[in-house]
Motif scaffolding. Structure first.
Motif, PDB file in Angstrom:
ATOM      1  N   LEU A  40      31.163 -17.036  69.204  1.00 57.83           N
ATOM      2  CA  LEU A  40      29.924 -16.994  69.492  1.00 57.83           C
ATOM      3  C   LEU A  40      29.584 -18.575  69.463  1.00 57.83           C
ATOM      4  O   LEU A  40      30.121 -19.107  68.422  1.00 57.83           O
ATOM      5  CB  LEU A  40      29.132 -16.217  68.969  1.00 57.83           C
ATOM      6  CG  LEU A  40      29.273 -14.724  69.239  1.00 57.83           C
ATOM      7  CD1 LEU A  40      28.205 -13.968  68.272  1.00 57.83           C
ATOM      8  CD2 LEU A  40      28.927 -14.319  70.836  1.00 57.83           C
ATOM      9  N   ALA A  41      28.771 -19.049  70.372  1.00 59.48           N
ATOM     10  CA  ALA A  41      28.483 -20.493  70.253  1.00 59.48           C
ATOM     11  C   ALA A  41      27.177 -20.468  71.068  1.00 59.48           C
ATOM     12  O   ALA A  41      26.748 -20.101  71.895  1.00 59.48           O
ATOM     13  CB  ALA A  41      29.385 -21.381  71.185  1.00 59.48           C
ATOM     14  N   VAL A  42      26.504 -21.691  70.339  1.00 58.00           N
ATOM     15  CA  VAL A  42      25.190 -22.074  70.977  1.00 58.00           C
ATOM     16  C   VAL A  42      25.242 -23.650  71.202  1.00 58.00           C
ATOM     17  O   VAL A  42      25.595 -24.323  70.520  1.00 58.00           O
ATOM     18  CB  VAL A  42      23.933 -21.552  70.400  1.00 58.00           C
ATOM     19  CG1 VAL A  42      23.983 -22.385  68.764  1.00 58.00           C
ATOM     20  CG2 VAL A  42      22.686 -22.038  71.001  1.00 58.00           C
ATOM     21  N   PHE A  43      24.866 -23.979  72.388  1.00 59.42           N
ATOM     22  CA  PHE A  43      24.747 -25.425  72.907  1.00 59.42           C
ATOM     23  C   PHE A  43      23.385 -25.977  73.104  1.00 59.42           C
ATOM     24  O   PHE A  43      22.635 -25.397  73.585  1.00 59.42           O
ATOM     25  CB  PHE A  43      25.489 -25.681  74.127  1.00 59.42           C
ATOM     26  CG  PHE A  43      27.170 -25.290  74.117  1.00 59.42           C
ATOM     27  CD1 PHE A  43      27.935 -25.892  73.607  1.00 59.42           C
ATOM     28  CD2 PHE A  43      27.274 -23.775  74.319  1.00 59.42           C
ATOM     29  CE1 PHE A  43      29.346 -25.509  73.435  1.00 59.42           C
ATOM     30  CE2 PHE A  43      28.555 -23.103  74.134  1.00 59.42           C
ATOM     31  CZ  PHE A  43      29.625 -24.072  73.915  1.00 59.42           C
ATOM     32  N   SER A  86      12.933 -20.102  70.882  1.00 57.36           N
ATOM     33  CA  SER A  86      13.676 -21.354  71.039  1.00 57.36           C
ATOM     34  C   SER A  86      15.283 -21.010  71.178  1.00 57.36           C
ATOM     35  O   SER A  86      15.741 -21.908  72.029  1.00 57.36           O
ATOM     36  CB  SER A  86      13.612 -22.232  69.641  1.00 57.36           C
ATOM     37  OG  SER A  86      14.079 -21.548  68.735  1.00 57.36           O
ATOM     38  N   ILE A  87      15.786 -19.997  70.953  1.00 58.01           N
ATOM     39  CA  ILE A  87      17.283 -19.664  71.072  1.00 58.01           C
ATOM     40  C   ILE A  87      17.452 -18.440  71.631  1.00 58.01           C
ATOM     41  O   ILE A  87      18.397 -17.746  71.870  1.00 58.01           O
ATOM     42  CB  ILE A  87      17.948 -19.756  69.831  1.00 58.01           C
ATOM     43  CG1 ILE A  87      17.427 -18.824  68.625  1.00 58.01           C
ATOM     44  CG2 ILE A  87      18.024 -21.386  69.242  1.00 58.01           C
ATOM     45  CD1 ILE A  87      18.519 -18.807  67.522  1.00 58.01           C
ATOM     46  N   ARG A  88      15.975 -17.767  71.979  1.00 57.56           N
ATOM     47  CA  ARG A  88      16.247 -16.344  72.714  1.00 57.56           C
ATOM     48  C   ARG A  88      16.756 -15.269  71.794  1.00 57.56           C
ATOM     49  O   ARG A  88      17.626 -14.512  72.246  1.00 57.56           O
ATOM     50  CB  ARG A  88      16.485 -16.410  74.065  1.00 57.56           C
ATOM     51  CG  ARG A  88      15.766 -17.597  75.104  1.00 57.56           C
ATOM     52  CD  ARG A  88      16.281 -17.824  76.547  1.00 57.56           C
ATOM     53  NE  ARG A  88      17.438 -18.515  76.274  1.00 57.56           N
ATOM     54  CZ  ARG A  88      17.455 -19.904  76.343  1.00 57.56           C
ATOM     55  NH1 ARG A  88      16.307 -20.545  76.042  1.00 57.56           N
ATOM     56  NH2 ARG A  88      18.516 -20.506  76.242  1.00 57.56           N
ATOM     57  N   ASP A  92      21.870 -19.990  75.559  1.00 57.73           N
ATOM     58  CA  ASP A  92      21.796 -18.594  74.813  1.00 57.73           C
ATOM     59  C   ASP A  92      23.133 -18.583  73.987  1.00 57.73           C
ATOM     60  O   ASP A  92      24.004 -19.447  73.992  1.00 57.73           O
ATOM     61  CB  ASP A  92      22.007 -17.417  75.839  1.00 57.73           C
ATOM     62  CG  ASP A  92      20.640 -17.249  76.736  1.00 57.73           C
ATOM     63  OD1 ASP A  92      19.414 -17.589  76.183  1.00 57.73           O
ATOM     64  OD2 ASP A  92      20.845 -16.753  77.925  1.00 57.73           O
ATOM     65  N   TYR A  93      23.077 -17.740  72.906  1.00 56.68           N
ATOM     66  CA  TYR A  93      23.938 -17.586  71.917  1.00 56.68           C
ATOM     67  C   TYR A  93      25.161 -16.325  72.606  1.00 56.68           C
ATOM     68  O   TYR A  93      24.920 -15.217  72.684  1.00 56.68           O
ATOM     69  CB  TYR A  93      23.476 -16.879  70.649  1.00 56.68           C
ATOM     70  CG  TYR A  93      24.039 -17.709  69.401  1.00 56.68           C
ATOM     71  CD1 TYR A  93      25.466 -17.637  69.060  1.00 56.68           C
ATOM     72  CD2 TYR A  93      23.117 -18.462  68.747  1.00 56.68           C
ATOM     73  CE1 TYR A  93      25.904 -18.247  68.033  1.00 56.68           C
ATOM     74  CE2 TYR A  93      23.653 -19.196  67.398  1.00 56.68           C
ATOM     75  CZ  TYR A  93      24.852 -18.908  67.165  1.00 56.68           C
ATOM     76  OH  TYR A  93      25.442 -19.595  66.010  1.00 56.68           O
ATOM     77  N   GLU A 116      19.279  -5.634  55.305  1.00 53.07           N
ATOM     78  CA  GLU A 116      20.236  -6.813  55.928  1.00 53.07           C
ATOM     79  C   GLU A 116      19.207  -7.377  57.216  1.00 53.07           C
ATOM     80  O   GLU A 116      18.176  -6.838  57.261  1.00 53.07           O
ATOM     81  CB  GLU A 116      21.429  -6.270  56.476  1.00 53.07           C
ATOM     82  CG  GLU A 116      21.180  -5.170  57.434  1.00 53.07           C
ATOM     83  CD  GLU A 116      22.326  -4.668  58.199  1.00 53.07           C
ATOM     84  OE1 GLU A 116      23.458  -5.181  57.822  1.00 53.07           O
ATOM     85  OE2 GLU A 116      22.423  -3.599  59.018  1.00 53.07           O
ATOM     86  N   MET A 117      19.742  -8.677  57.746  1.00 48.51           N
ATOM     87  CA  MET A 117      19.174  -9.144  58.761  1.00 48.51           C
ATOM     88  C   MET A 117      19.893  -8.964  60.098  1.00 48.51           C
ATOM     89  O   MET A 117      21.081  -9.445  59.974  1.00 48.51           O
ATOM     90  CB  MET A 117      19.010 -10.578  58.650  1.00 48.51           C
ATOM     91  CG  MET A 117      18.402 -11.531  59.789  1.00 48.51           C
ATOM     92  SD  MET A 117      17.674 -13.390  59.159  1.00 48.51           S
ATOM     93  CE  MET A 117      16.966 -13.914  60.509  1.00 48.51           C
ATOM     94  N   VAL A 118      19.547  -8.478  61.088  1.00 44.75           N
ATOM     95  CA  VAL A 118      20.087  -8.235  62.318  1.00 44.75           C
ATOM     96  C   VAL A 118      19.671  -9.439  63.419  1.00 44.75           C
ATOM     97  O   VAL A 118      18.476  -9.300  63.585  1.00 44.75           O
ATOM     98  CB  VAL A 118      19.808  -6.696  62.823  1.00 44.75           C
ATOM     99  CG1 VAL A 118      20.648  -6.613  64.053  1.00 44.75           C
ATOM    100  CG2 VAL A 118      20.013  -5.602  61.808  1.00 44.75           C
ATOM    101  N   THR A 119      20.493 -10.091  64.183  1.00 41.86           N
ATOM    102  CA  THR A 119      20.134 -10.888  65.150  1.00 41.86           C
ATOM    103  C   THR A 119      21.008 -10.500  66.382  1.00 41.86           C
ATOM    104  O   THR A 119      22.114 -10.118  66.505  1.00 41.86           O
ATOM    105  CB  THR A 119      20.615 -12.165  64.848  1.00 41.86           C
ATOM    106  OG1 THR A 119      22.056 -12.308  64.652  1.00 41.86           O
ATOM    107  CG2 THR A 119      19.870 -12.711  63.561  1.00 41.86           C
ATOM    108  N   ALA A 120      20.343 -10.620  67.749  1.00 37.13           N
ATOM    109  CA  ALA A 120      20.829 -10.156  68.993  1.00 37.13           C
ATOM    110  C   ALA A 120      20.251 -10.996  69.758  1.00 37.13           C
ATOM    111  O   ALA A 120      19.059 -11.581  69.849  1.00 37.13           O
ATOM    112  CB  ALA A 120      20.744  -8.750  69.182  1.00 37.13           C
ATOM    113  N   SER A 121      20.949 -11.293  71.010  1.00 40.71           N
ATOM    114  CA  SER A 121      20.458 -11.914  72.291  1.00 40.71           C
ATOM    115  C   SER A 121      20.572 -10.949  73.413  1.00 40.71           C
ATOM    116  O   SER A 121      21.246  -9.854  73.322  1.00 40.71           O
ATOM    117  CB  SER A 121      21.291 -13.231  72.331  1.00 40.71           C
ATOM    118  OG  SER A 121      22.598 -12.824  72.863  1.00 40.71           O
TER     119      SER A 121
END
Length: 778
Positions: free
Chosen positions: A193-196, A304-306, A183-184, A235-240
């Motif tokens: 913030l990081a994704v692995f 893929s990254i939820r 997860d991000y 704008e583009m909004v991204t959230a986990s």
């Protein structure tokens, strides 16, 4: 007269103008509305199509970006260089566990391996698309990181970062033996913030460890913050999806600091598009965004990254062309309306002038001048109307003479009826002002008259019930047999008395006693029914309340007597005998038993004493719910002083200091309020820290109730136990440390509830406690 003509002329003109405008401008208004509505739909569809295109493009680019990285990680994991390097790093790392990382042998060998590995992979290259690379042993040790952050050398199973997303993706790669994406989320070592993306390293089918890459955020930021096609406000909004909330993953156009800092709890607001997206839903439409502004939005989910993704633009910007269309439509409509008014004004004058003349003539004739002739020269319908008025005037002359003769006869009849009317009026006053509700119906039960009292009781005005059946008051809470008995009695000429549960106009139920009697004419035929009604709701409720209270008192007294008998006789007497003989055995044979036997006897004696205390407290608890003493006006300050005197020995032994503010006077049960204060102060003395107890009692009065507080500097209470401590037998500490039965606060709660108040606590461990309780003024 001229002014009155002009006034009438203007009134007719206005009517003609109004109707003409309605008939001519209504189609124009409908057409304008349809055009604007169609424009709104067209603009909305165009903007939504563009947003869908942008959203699908951004989602595809992000998906392709992570897919490429996932392929690279999988390829690296299969590389012999990675397999050999991981084995070498692991060997050196295991040897270094027994020595400092400053050890020359360790540093030399580790640096040599790292130098060779650097020829294969160099972090920070622009083309690498990675922020960091990790090599992790099967045991979870981070044996290599490219950046040498705080996570280097830690264990992802037991170490400081065991709950991080790096640890979670390592565990999934190890368990599933397949490439996995985290997860991000915020990662402390890299402070962002990081994704692995992690893949298992296998050699001849054997698990050798995990290679993990921390993805560089620059490429994702470039995609998310690409505002091409989104105008000024898009704008583009991204959230986990976090625990119970959506966590924003990337900076926003309107909030550059939003990443990981802006969070929206699920269910806390109306269904925002970003909440729909993180829950895996796909959609589009007019919605409200995280700022509370109306927007056109398209939302997608990236499995893929939820991630939930929303592409949006402010509704104000999207519908700006429609607003301009509305402005021009209003200008055209206004110009059209002014032109139409000018045309109608001139047409109405030609139509209204003869009508005004005819109106004035009718007033003259109406004033009694039957010789007046209407002089309107016209050959249309108005001229025909003038001729009809002249014919009517002639006929009125003859009718007037006949009417004078009829009036003389009627005057005599009027004089004869005046006396009768005066008698009826007196009777009407008596009925109208009656303290009871009066209802008169015809023989079919239809209401013909109700007085003011009826309206005040039921809420129905007379005009609302005239012609109605009394069934409008029916509540279905009166047995059908009652209505049957009523109707059989009054139709047979008998009087009837009974009680109804009826319903007012407001829906409120009320009880009324009703007396109904038939009314007969001179021939003895029933022609009406008259009902006298009285609202007995208060009396009925008082009777029911008294009956319920008496039953409750009897039941409570019976239960209390039974429990008191069992507690004081059947339980206490055998227990007292056991305790007495155990104490006798302890005194006489103490020196003849070994230590274990003496301990057993001590346990039995101590248990008997605690059982007696428990029975005593249970008896006190049960007595609180019984009716007991009546409430009376008491001085709370006197009651509090009494409670403090009862605890004098405990206060002296503990060195406690008890203070209080001025206390009010109010209605309450003095004995129970004394017990309430005594229990709360006793607890404050019992549960104290190293410093002597300091206890303060205060009272705050408002219009409805008095709020009392008992504060101390004791050990405090964890918030999770705020409700539990008021439950009977609940203790937070062992009896070895603090004595007691766990009933004291339950008694306090029961006393407060008997007084129709409430009790609660505010406290933190080590910071003392404040117990609050309220007692209503009445």
């Amino acid at each position: 007269m001229w002014k009155r003509k002009i006034l009438k002329h203007n009134r007719i003109s206005r009517k003609l103008l109004g109707w003409f405008l309605i008939m001519s401008l209504l189609p124009l208004a409908v057409y304008g509305y349809a055009s604007i509505n169609n424009g709104v739909k067209t603009v909305k569809n165009e903007v939504m199509t563009k947003l869908i295109s942008v959203a699908d493009d951004r989602v595809q680019r992000i998906g392709d970006h992570f897919f490429d990285i996932e392929k690279n990680v999988t390829s690296l994991a299969q590389s012999p260089t990675i397999i050999n390097t991981l084995r070498e790093f692991k060997t050196v790392f295991e040897k270094g566990k027994t020595a400092s990382t400053d050890n020359r042998f360790f540093s030399y060998n580790y640096s040599a391996i790292e130098k060779g590995f650097g020829l294969f992979y160099t972090p920070g290259k622009a083309a690498s698309r990675y922020h960091d690379l990790f090599l992790i042993s099967p045991e979870g040790d981070v044996v290599y990181t490219a950046t040498k952050g705080d996570d280097f050398g830690t264990n992802l199973i037991t170490g400081l970062y065991k709950d991080s997303e790096l640890a979670q993706v390592f565990k999934r790669a190890k368990t599933l033996l397949e490439t996995n994406i985290s997860d991000y989320m915020y990662y402390a070592p890299s402070r962002e913030l990081a994704v692995f993306i992690a893949a298992p390293v296998l050699s001849e089918g054997e698990f050798k460890g995990v290679i993990a890459l921390q993805v560089d955020n620059k490429d994702i930021n470039g995609i998310v913050n690409d505002y091409t096609g989104l105008g000024r406000t898009g704008e583009m909004v991204t959230a986990s999806k976090g625990v119970g909330e959506a966590v924003f993953a990337m900076p926003l156009r309107n909030d550059p600091e939003a990443a990981y800092r802006r969070k929206i709890p699920f269910g806390s607001q109306e269904r925002l598009p970003i909440l729909e997206a993180v829950n895996g839903n796909k959609g589009r439409g007019l919605a409200v965004d995280y700022r509370g502004k109306e927007v056109l939005a398209v939302w997608r989910y990236l499995p893929s990254i939820r991630w939930g993704v929303v592409v949006k633009i402010d509704a104000n910007e999207a519908f700006a062309p429609v607003d301009r269309l509305k402005g021009w439509s209003m200008i055209v409509g206004f110009v059209t309306m002014v032109g139409a008014m000018a045309v109608v004004f001139f047409v109405s004058r030609s139509i209204s002038r003869p009508i005004v003349q005819l109106t004035e003539s009718t007033k003259i004739i109406g004033g009694g001048d039957l010789n007046h002739v209407v002089d309107v020269v016209s050959y249309d319908e108005i001229g025909q109307l003038a001729d009809s008025f002249n014919d009517m005037t002639g006929k009125l002359k003859g009718s007037y003479l006949r009417q004078e003769r009829i009036n003389a006869r009627l005057q005599r009849e009027i004089d004869e009826h005046k006396l009768a009317e005066e008698k009826i009026r007196t009777l009407s006053y008596a009925v109208e002002q009656s303290p009871s509700a009066v209802v008169i119906t015809d023989v079919n039960g239809n209401i013909e008259y109700v007085n003011q009292k009826f309206s005040r009781i039921t809420g129905y005005a007379a005009e609302e019930v005239i012609g109605q059946n009394p069934r409008i008051l029916k509540s279905d809470n009166t047995q059908p047999e009652t209505y049957k008995e009523l109707w059989e009695a009054i139709t047979s000429g008998k009087e009837w008395y009974g009680i109804f549960c009826n319903k007012k106009k407001s829906g409120e139920l009320f009880w009324e006693s009703t007396y109904i009697s038939p009314v007969r004419d001179t021939d003895g035929t029933i022609i009406h029914y008259v009902a006298l009604k009285e609202d007995i709701t208060d009396k009925k409720l008082a009777d029911e309340k008294l009956e319920y209270m008496m039953a409750d008192i009897q039941r409570s007294n019976k239960e209390l007597e039974q429990f008191a008998y069992v507690a004081s006789h059947d339980l206490q007497e055998p227990l007292r005998m056991v305790a007495s003989y155990m104490q006798l055995l302890q005194r006489r044979y103490k020196d003849k038993f070994d230590n274990d036997a003496n301990d057993f006897i001590n346990y039995a004696v101590d248990g008997s004493k605690r059982m007696q205390e428990l029975i005593h407290d249970l008896l006190a608890y049960s007595r609180v719910g019984s009716p007991g003493r009546y409430f009376e006006q008491i001085d709370i300050e006197t009651v509090l002083d009494h409670a403090i005197r009862n605890l004098g020995m405990s206060i002296k032994d503990s060195g406690a200091v008890v203070t209080h503010d001025s206390m009010p006077t109010m209605f309450a049960d003095g004995i129970q309020i004394t017990q309430l204060f005594q229990n709360l102060i006793s607890n404050s003395i019992k549960y104290y820290n190293e410093a002597p107890p300091r206890i303060h009692i205060s009272a705050k009065q408002n219009k409805k109730a008095v709020t009392f507080s008992v504060s101390d500097n004791g050990i405090g209470i964890d918030p999770q136990y705020y409700e539990r401590i008021f439950t009977i037998f609940q203790r937070l500490h062992g009896k070895e440390k603090y004595s007691g039965t766990g009933i004291g606060l339950a008694i306090c709660k029961k006393i407060v509830e008997r007084h129709h108040g409430k009790i609660w606590v505010e406290s933190l461990p080590g910071e003392g406690s404040t117990f609050y309780f309220t007692i209503p003024e009445k």
